[in-house]
Design an enzyme around this catalytic site. Structure first.
Site, PDB file in Angstrom:
ATOM      1  CG  HIS A   1      -3.147   1.224  -2.356  1.00  0.00           C
ATOM      2  ND1 HIS A   1      -1.790   1.104  -2.499  1.00  0.00           N
ATOM      3  CD2 HIS A   1      -3.694   0.487  -3.344  1.00  0.00           C
ATOM      4  CE1 HIS A   1      -1.514   0.334  -3.527  1.00  0.00           C
ATOM      5  NE2 HIS A   1      -2.653  -0.057  -4.070  1.00  0.00           N
TER       6      HIS A   1
ATOM      7  CG  LEU B   1      -1.864  -1.212   1.304  1.00  0.00           C
ATOM      8  CD1 LEU B   1      -2.745  -1.095   2.550  1.00  0.00           C
ATOM      9  CD2 LEU B   1      -2.728  -1.340   0.057  1.00  0.00           C
ATOM     10  CG  HIS B   2       0.913   3.479  -3.277  1.00  0.00           C
ATOM     11  ND1 HIS B   2      -0.220   4.186  -3.616  1.00  0.00           N
ATOM     12  CD2 HIS B   2       1.049   2.515  -4.228  1.00  0.00           C
ATOM     13  CE1 HIS B   2      -0.721   3.711  -4.732  1.00  0.00           C
ATOM     14  NE2 HIS B   2       0.015   2.682  -5.117  1.00  0.00           N
TER      15      HIS B   2
ATOM     16  CD  GLN C   1      -9.232  -2.182 -11.510  1.00  0.00           C
ATOM     17  OE1 GLN C   1      -8.559  -3.167 -11.759  1.00  0.00           O
ATOM     18  NE2 GLN C   1      -8.984  -1.406 -10.467  1.00  0.00           N
TER      19      GLN C   1
ATOM     20  NE  ARG D   1       2.878  -4.360 -12.018  1.00  0.00           N
ATOM     21  CZ  ARG D   1       1.551  -4.442 -11.929  1.00  0.00           C
ATOM     22  NH1 ARG D   1       0.827  -3.359 -11.749  1.00  0.00           N
ATOM     23  NH2 ARG D   1       0.945  -5.619 -12.022  1.00  0.00           N
TER      24      ARG D   1
ATOM     25  CB  SER E   1       2.215   2.548  -9.529  1.00  0.00           C
ATOM     26  OG  SER E   1       2.304   1.171  -9.834  1.00  0.00           O
TER      27      SER E   1
ATOM     28  N   GLY F   1      -9.730   3.521  -7.594  1.00  0.00           N
ATOM     29  CA  GLY F   1      -8.964   4.686  -8.022  1.00  0.00           C
ATOM     30  C   GLY F   1      -9.110   4.945  -9.514  1.00  0.00           C
TER      31      GLY F   1
HETATM   32  P1  AMP Z   1      -4.010  -2.126  -6.734  1.00  0.00           P
HETATM   33  O1  AMP Z   1      -3.497  -2.545  -5.402  1.00  0.00           O
HETATM   34  O2  AMP Z   1      -2.934  -1.655  -7.668  1.00  0.00           O
HETATM   35  O3  AMP Z   1      -4.938  -3.155  -7.340  1.00  0.00           O
HETATM   36  O4  AMP Z   1      -4.903  -0.850  -6.478  1.00  0.00           O
HETATM   37  C1  AMP Z   1      -5.995  -0.898  -5.599  1.00  0.00           C
HETATM   38  C2  AMP Z   1      -6.823   0.321  -5.797  1.00  0.00           C
HETATM   39  O5  AMP Z   1      -6.044   1.484  -5.531  1.00  0.00           O
HETATM   40  C3  AMP Z   1      -7.334   0.456  -7.242  1.00  0.00           C
HETATM   41  O6  AMP Z   1      -8.683   0.900  -7.221  1.00  0.00           O
HETATM   42  C4  AMP Z   1      -6.411   1.488  -7.824  1.00  0.00           C
HETATM   43  O7  AMP Z   1      -6.990   2.232  -8.886  1.00  0.00           O
HETATM   44  C5  AMP Z   1      -6.162   2.370  -6.611  1.00  0.00           C
HETATM   45  N1  AMP Z   1      -4.929   3.127  -6.804  1.00  0.00           N
HETATM   46  C6  AMP Z   1      -3.716   2.638  -7.152  1.00  0.00           C
HETATM   47  N2  AMP Z   1      -2.836   3.633  -7.308  1.00  0.00           N
HETATM   48  C7  AMP Z   1      -3.497   4.781  -7.057  1.00  0.00           C
HETATM   49  C8  AMP Z   1      -3.131   6.166  -7.064  1.00  0.00           C
HETATM   50  N3  AMP Z   1      -1.907   6.568  -7.368  1.00  0.00           N
HETATM   51  N4  AMP Z   1      -4.103   7.072  -6.760  1.00  0.00           N
HETATM   52  C9  AMP Z   1      -5.356   6.674  -6.449  1.00  0.00           C
HETATM   53  N5  AMP Z   1      -5.765   5.389  -6.433  1.00  0.00           N
HETATM   54  C10 AMP Z   1      -4.844   4.453  -6.728  1.00  0.00           C
END
Ligand code: AMP
Length: 299
Positions: A36, A32-33, A153, A187, A185, A147
């Site tokens: 999230h 998480l960042h 998505q 990544r 992200s 997000g």
């Molecule tokens: P993930 O863990 O990459 O599947 O992301 C989980 C949720 O966090 C998804 O709905 C993403 O769109 C959202 N998310 C990821 N990065 C960001 C960001 N930089 N800003 C806002 N939401 C994010």
């Protein structure tokens, strides 16, 4: 805050939480960042109870190496979620999400799932839809926070909810960025310093599209060409895509309008980055300098 691993316990906790008020669900793959956490904090502001799922979903990874190296750090995630105010951490396990014999897949027609990310990552949205449908079934009626960073998505998930009349209200949250403008992200940690600088070309391309649009350029292909030229120069190869799309159905726009979405994605070193910007919305600070569009980017 409860940290739960067992699927039945997670279902019971979500049902119990929903009896105490609106349940907010934030699906994540962990690591998480601040992006999230902004979703979690908004969910906490708007819902009585908030459940955050943490599950690296193998079905949505086309690339086995990407899946294997995807960062996993539940202890750190749980500490961050406790600070953000989450009530339930659903740390799901693959054996329970996809037990032996699991064979159901959720797919959608090609309209929303075969362009952009769907073209670059065949099978990706089938994996996303399958896990999201299962998460919604586990959580029960809820408000689900996603997000806009993963713009396509959100469109695909909204269609899932609408098509199946799921008792879920989708809430789409703003993109969180680092100070230099790079969208956060999980990544990004794999980017070298040089790749990170190259990665800033994504926000630069979106910025150019917005600046040209503000200056009166409404041709979708011209805006796409400007973004592609900038990305090709910076990345040293073609981006996966650079497009101006309708926010509702993702169709390419011959003539761009306020509210359309500029979308970009490309490979930077070993990492794929994606980003987007709603035309007419303010540019993020780091991209909103006074530079005029580069002459070579002008169609
Ligand atoms: P993930 O863990 O990459 O599947 O992301 C989980 C949720 O966090 C998804 O709905 C993403 O769109 C959202 N998310 C990821 N990065 C960001 C960001 N930089 N800003 C806002 N939401 C994010």
């Amino acid at each position: 805050m409860q940290i739960l691993h067992d699927l039945d316990e997670i279902k019971t906790a979500c049902r119990g939480a929903a009896r105490r008020g609106t349940l907010g669900l934030v699906p994540t793959m962990g690591a998480l960042h601040e992006g999230h956490l902004s979703l979690v904090r908004r969910a906490c502001d708007e819902c009585e109870q908030v459940a955050v799922s943490v599950f690296v979903n193998p079905l949505q990874f086309g690339d086995a190496a990407d899946l294997q190296r995807y960062p996993r750090r539940l202890d750190d995630d749980a500490a961050l979620l406790a600070t953000a105010g989450a009530h339930i951490v659903a740390a799901l396990q693959e054996q329970q999400m996809y037990p032996p014999g699991f064979s159901t897949r959720i797919t959608q027609g090609p309209e929303l799932t075969t362009s952009l990310e769907g073209a670059a990552r065949p099978g990706h949205f089938e994996g996303v839809l399958t896990v999201v449908a299962k998460l919604f079934a586990i959580a029960g009626p809820c408000r689900a926070y996603f997000g806009r960073k993963d713009f396509q998505q959100t469109v695909v998930v909204q269609r899932l909810i609408s098509d199946l009349d799921l008792p879920v209200e989708l809430v789409v949250c703003d993109i969180r960025r680092d100070d230099d403008g790079l969208a956060l992200s999980s990544r990004n940690a794999f980017l070298s310093a040089a790749d990170r600088r190259r990665g800033l070309s994504l926000i630069a391309a979106l910025s150019v599209a917005q600046q040209l649009f503000s200056a009166g350029e409404t041709s979708g292909p011209a805006l796409e060409a400007a973004m592609t030229t900038l990305l090709r120069d910076a990345l040293g190869h073609d981006p996966d895509y650079a497009g101006i799309v309708d926010a509702r159905d993702l169709s390419r726009r011959p003539t761009a309008r306020v509210g359309d979405v500029a979308v970009v994605a490309g490979r930077v070193g070993a990492v794929r980055l994606l980003d987007n910007h709603v035309l007419g919305a303010p540019l993020p600070d780091a991209a909103a300098d006074d530079r005029p569009p580069r002459p070579s980017a002008t169609p």
